[in-house]
Design a protein around this motif. Structure first.
Motif, PDB file in Angstrom:
ATOM      1  N   THR A   1     -49.578  -2.960 -32.408  1.00 48.21           N
ATOM      2  CA  THR A   1     -50.676  -3.504 -31.610  1.00 48.21           C
ATOM      3  C   THR A   1     -50.697  -5.021 -31.686  1.00 48.21           C
ATOM      4  O   THR A   1     -51.088  -5.694 -30.724  1.00 48.21           O
ATOM      5  CB  THR A   1     -52.013  -2.934 -32.106  1.00 48.21           C
ATOM      6  N   ALA A   2     -50.295  -5.565 -32.816  1.00 51.46           N
ATOM      7  CA  ALA A   2     -50.138  -7.018 -32.973  1.00 51.46           C
ATOM      8  C   ALA A   2     -49.103  -7.270 -34.043  1.00 51.46           C
ATOM      9  O   ALA A   2     -49.144  -6.641 -35.105  1.00 51.46           O
ATOM     10  CB  ALA A   2     -51.460  -7.677 -33.357  1.00 51.46           C
ATOM     11  N   THR A   3     -48.169  -8.153 -33.773  1.00 51.89           N
ATOM     12  CA  THR A   3     -47.210  -8.531 -34.805  1.00 51.89           C
ATOM     13  C   THR A   3     -46.700  -9.940 -34.545  1.00 51.89           C
ATOM     14  O   THR A   3     -46.430 -10.318 -33.399  1.00 51.89           O
ATOM     15  CB  THR A   3     -46.028  -7.544 -34.888  1.00 51.89           C
TER      16      THR A   3
ATOM     17  N   THR B   1     -57.615 -10.400 -37.806  1.00 55.44           N
ATOM     18  CA  THR B   1     -56.756  -9.947 -38.904  1.00 55.44           C
ATOM     19  C   THR B   1     -55.461 -10.739 -38.949  1.00 55.44           C
ATOM     20  O   THR B   1     -55.005 -11.146 -40.028  1.00 55.44           O
ATOM     21  CB  THR B   1     -56.464  -8.446 -38.750  1.00 55.44           C
ATOM     22  N   VAL B   2     -54.854 -10.969 -37.789  1.00 56.39           N
ATOM     23  CA  VAL B   2     -53.633 -11.781 -37.751  1.00 56.39           C
ATOM     24  C   VAL B   2     -53.923 -13.182 -38.276  1.00 56.39           C
ATOM     25  O   VAL B   2     -53.149 -13.732 -39.085  1.00 56.39           O
ATOM     26  CB  VAL B   2     -53.063 -11.843 -36.323  1.00 56.39           C
TER      27      VAL B   2
ATOM     28  N   ARG C   1     -57.956  -7.068 -34.405  1.00 60.51           N
ATOM     29  CA  ARG C   1     -56.560  -7.488 -34.585  1.00 60.51           C
ATOM     30  C   ARG C   1     -56.372  -8.997 -34.545  1.00 60.51           C
ATOM     31  O   ARG C   1     -55.557  -9.543 -35.297  1.00 60.51           O
ATOM     32  CB  ARG C   1     -55.673  -6.815 -33.539  1.00 60.51           C
TER      33      ARG C   1
ATOM     34  N   THR D   1     -48.957  -7.988 -39.300  1.00 61.64           N
ATOM     35  CA  THR D   1     -49.260  -7.000 -38.283  1.00 61.64           C
ATOM     36  C   THR D   1     -50.734  -6.643 -38.355  1.00 61.64           C
ATOM     37  O   THR D   1     -51.392  -6.871 -39.375  1.00 61.64           O
ATOM     38  CB  THR D   1     -48.425  -5.719 -38.471  1.00 61.64           C
ATOM     39  N   ALA D   2     -51.254  -6.066 -37.270  1.00 62.55           N
ATOM     40  CA  ALA D   2     -52.658  -5.674 -37.243  1.00 62.55           C
ATOM     41  C   ALA D   2     -52.875  -4.634 -36.161  1.00 62.55           C
ATOM     42  O   ALA D   2     -52.131  -4.570 -35.175  1.00 62.55           O
ATOM     43  CB  ALA D   2     -53.561  -6.884 -36.993  1.00 62.55           C
ATOM     44  N   ASP D   3     -53.906  -3.828 -36.338  1.00 62.78           N
ATOM     45  CA  ASP D   3     -54.286  -2.812 -35.360  1.00 62.78           C
ATOM     46  C   ASP D   3     -55.786  -2.888 -35.133  1.00 62.78           C
ATOM     47  O   ASP D   3     -56.526  -3.461 -35.930  1.00 62.78           O
ATOM     48  CB  ASP D   3     -53.927  -1.405 -35.864  1.00 62.78           C
TER      49      ASP D   3
ATOM     50  N   ASP E   1     -56.359  -2.527 -27.421  1.00 59.43           N
ATOM     51  CA  ASP E   1     -56.428  -2.547 -28.881  1.00 59.43           C
ATOM     52  C   ASP E   1     -56.177  -1.165 -29.478  1.00 59.43           C
ATOM     53  O   ASP E   1     -55.949  -1.038 -30.678  1.00 59.43           O
ATOM     54  CB  ASP E   1     -57.761  -3.129 -29.370  1.00 59.43           C
TER      55      ASP E   1
ATOM     56  N   PHE F   1     -49.429  -9.417 -28.793  1.00 59.76           N
ATOM     57  CA  PHE F   1     -50.370  -8.314 -28.901  1.00 59.76           C
ATOM     58  C   PHE F   1     -50.088  -7.288 -27.812  1.00 59.76           C
ATOM     59  O   PHE F   1     -49.497  -7.598 -26.781  1.00 59.76           O
ATOM     60  CB  PHE F   1     -51.807  -8.822 -28.706  1.00 59.76           C
TER      61      PHE F   1
ATOM     62  N   GLU G   1     -58.491 -14.404 -28.164  1.00 57.89           N
ATOM     63  CA  GLU G   1     -59.342 -13.217 -28.225  1.00 57.89           C
ATOM     64  C   GLU G   1     -60.487 -13.318 -27.227  1.00 57.89           C
ATOM     65  O   GLU G   1     -60.830 -12.327 -26.553  1.00 57.89           O
ATOM     66  CB  GLU G   1     -59.897 -13.042 -29.629  1.00 57.89           C
TER      67      GLU G   1
END
Length: 455
Positions: free
Chosen positions: A115-117, A68-69, A65, A59-61, A102, A98, A348
């Protein structure tokens, strides 16, 4: 979950993955055999991937993001125990998506949707026209070949490839709009005023419906009906939390990376389908000839080419055509290129395209946040998959909805430019609800029409 790393895992040990062949099965058969999946992905020219459970989840925020993922998933793929002769098509994949913004907050309707998983399924089933493959993944210090093989044996015992037909549509009890027609007119007029003042070139405004069904949502039935009507779209379903599913049938590819090959495209400008072949041809001719529609489309195509600068080379634009779907038709221009970037880096760079955000991007996003009366959540955001080599595909989550029990919230939007007419844009949004509403309606259900009440 290891909150510091953002990776759900036992500890830092590697990934064990094994694959066996199963009897051929349809997607509906799989879903009715193995229970509720965490993720389903089916796309034109790609295998269908269905995932159950989680060997690992990332996961990431925030603004970083995508990176990070990629970093956290890379740690999972760093050490893989997988036979060299295992079928490439059945390789382990992360599936997920996502949020559009963001700064997404996973509350209210979107509770449980970060926010992202992305999930690396514990049980992953890949179906192609030639074969059905079962891949079992395990990650962490307790991962072992023996445990993986035990799971394979268990799945084989439960697996039933028999076809299961969809049941009748559940029916729609009621609908309520998040944006009434008078409010929509105010929104569009405010946006066009800002465009004429030079603050914006384009902005995409969206709406949502709150739909109550006469029976609980059935994912197998929904995906089967979407597949019958929209076989050439990107069908998806993600269930990061118990009790809620985000699903849809998107016509729009955000990006595919396959080795060094990159594929994307501009899909923008919309008209309906005609009731007769002559009507349909006239609508297509209007779509091709309209200065408004051509401008709307060219803005998107040009911006995508700009967004690919720095992440792709040899970017080429193909011939513009008309993409016809069951209820609408769009202008479409294919765009290709070459890249060494991870598909997440490409996603992105491209999100949001002007087809779902606007231009200039930051100004358009500000207008969307200030204007829309609902939370977009994952609507119009990147959803898809990627593997350990950085290959993968992402679609733009259009023609989509969030389902919880008997409640479904479909989303739809329209691109607003200087000469946009609020009534025409309203009618376009109603057309874009149809793919989701058609899944659930029975004859005689009272659902919103193109005129629409000010509810």
């Amino acid at each position: 979950m290891d909150q510091r790393e953002g990776v759900a895992r036992a500890d830092t040990a590697g990934l064990v993955s094994r694959t066996v062949r199963l009897p051929d099965a349809s997607l509906s058969g799989l879903l009715r055999t193995l229970g509720k999946p965490n993720a389903v992905w089916t796309a034109p020219g790609e295998p269908t991937v269905t995932g159950y459970g989680a060997a690992a989840q990332v996961t990431a925020d925030g603004p970083a993001r995508f990176a990070t993922v990629r970093e956290r998933a890379g740690a999972v793929f760093e050490s893989v125990d997988r036979p060299a002769d295992a079928p490439v098509v059945a390789r382990p994949r992360f599936l997920g998506g996502f949020a559009f913004h963001d700064g997404h907050s996973a509350t209210a309707h979107w509770a449980g949707f970060p926010t992202a998983t992305f999930v690396l399924p514990h049980v992953q089933v890949v179906t192609t026209p030639e074969a059905t493959w079962l891949t079992v993944n395990a990650y962490g210090e307790r991962a072992s070949v023996e445990r993986v093989e035990e799971t394979i044996a268990s799945v084989r015992e439960r697996f039933d490839p028999e076809e299961h037909a969809a049941g009748p549509p559940p029916g729609v009890v009621s609908t309520a709009r998040t944006t009434g027609r008078a409010e929509w007119r105010r929104q569009v007029e405010a946006a066009t005023a800002r465009i004429r003042a030079g603050d914006l070139e384009k902005v995409v405004l969206a709406q949502a419906l709150d739909v109550t069904l006469d029976a609980p949502f059935s994912l197998p039935d929904a995906l089967e009906r979407l597949g019958e009507t929209y076989p050439d779209c990107f069908r998806f379903a993600f269930r990061p939390t118990d009790g809620a599913t985000f699903f849809g049938a998107s016509p729009e590819r955000l990006v595919t990376r396959d080795g060094r090959e990159l594929r994307t495209g501009a899909l923008a400008a919309t008209v309906g389908r005609g009731e007769t072949p002559d009507d349909d041809q006239q609508l297509e001719a209007d779509l091709r000839s309209s200065a408004k529609y051509r401008h709307e489309h060219e803005v998107v195509a040009e911006r995508i080419r700009e967004q690919l600068q720095g992440v792709a080379s040899n970017v080429a634009t193909g011939e513009r055509s008309v993409r016809k779907l069951a209820t609408v038709q769009h202008l479409f221009t294919p765009i290709t290129g070459e890249t060494d970037e991870h598909v997440l880096s490409l996603a992105e760079a491209l999100h949001p395209t002007p087809a779902v955000g606007g231009l200039p991007p930051d100004a358009a996003l500000d207008v969307i946040r200030e204007t829309e009366t609902f939370d977009r959540g994952w609507y119009a955001a990147p959803v898809g998959w990627f593997d350990g080599a950085g290959d993968g595909t992402f679609a733009v989550a259009l023609r989509s909805a969030l389902a919880r029990g008997e409640h479904v919230r479909p989303f739809a939007g329209a691109g607003i430019v200087a000469d946009s007419d609020p009534d025409a844009e309203w009618a376009e949004v109603q057309l874009k609800y149809r793919p989701i509403l058609d899944v659930f309606e029975r004859t005689g259900d009272a659902t919103p029409d193109a005129g629409g009440g000010d509810r």
